[in-house]
Design a protein around this motif. Structure first.
Motif: not given
Length: 200
Positions: A55-68
């Motif tokens: 589970y990459s930081v890139a995937e995490h970043s995409l999720l954080v932007e969606e949650i934001f």
């Protein structure tokens, strides 16, 4: 008279050909393709996650932007871009779990701050984003961590609630993490970055 010691190398060569000085980064040496590539290969949770791909930081970043965006739906594209880029420095300094960051001390945070400022300037954001935006991004980051802990890292709901707080059902509803090969995540990150830049 002793010979002068050569200072240790503080730059890293990127696949784009750029040389990024980690101690004194300049925006001109930062490319989104390098960030996306690096983050797609950096594993969250020290790789201790279920599945056939890290589970990459890139995937995490995409999720954080969606949650934001769910938390703050009226946010302009520039702050959504800030959310996407919130872990961008990790493309060169890697991801450390919170207990390791605490053990390393303030030096890691200072390095992270310098790199983040250069990344922000490179993509048209203020070097330091407003406190309220940072707070909302941190809120999204904690919700993402909760989802990751429960869905991928083997935490019980009780453990995740204690460490990250119980997320608002409306915000977290329907968010299921699907692991993808690094090349797909890299492309998705670059595409999302372009979409948000076009909206500035």
């Amino acid at each position: 008279m002793p010979a002068k010691k050569t200072p240790p190398r503080a730059w890293q060569r990127m696949l784009s050909g750029r040389r990024l000085d980690l101690l004194d980064p300049t925006p001109v040496d930062i490319e989104i393709e390098d960030i996306a590539h690096g983050l797609a290969f950096v594993a969250r949770w020290n790789g201790q996650t279920k599945g056939d791909f890290a589970y990459s930081v890139a995937e995490h970043s995409l999720l954080v932007e969606e949650i934001f965006a769910r938390i703050h739906p009226e946010a302009p594209a520039k702050w959504r871009l800030a959310a996407l880029l919130h872990d961008a420095p990790e493309y060169v300094i890697g991801d450390m779990i919170s207990p390791v960051k605490a053990a390393v001390g303030p030096g890691y945070g200072e390095l992270d701050d310098r790199l983040a400022a250069a990344v922000h300037i490179r993509f048209g954001l203020p070097a330091t984003i407003p406190a309220w935006v940072k707070k909302k991004i941190k809120q999204a980051d904690k919700i993402s961590a909760w989802l990751e802990a429960v869905q991928l890292a083997g935490f019980t709901l009780t453990e995740a609630n204690k460490l990250f707080g119980t997320p608002d059902d409306e915000v977290a509803q329907g968010l299921k993490i699907v692991l993808r090969p690094p090349v797909e995540v890299r492309e998705a990150y670059v595409a999302r970055h372009k979409s948000l830049l076009d909206g500035l």
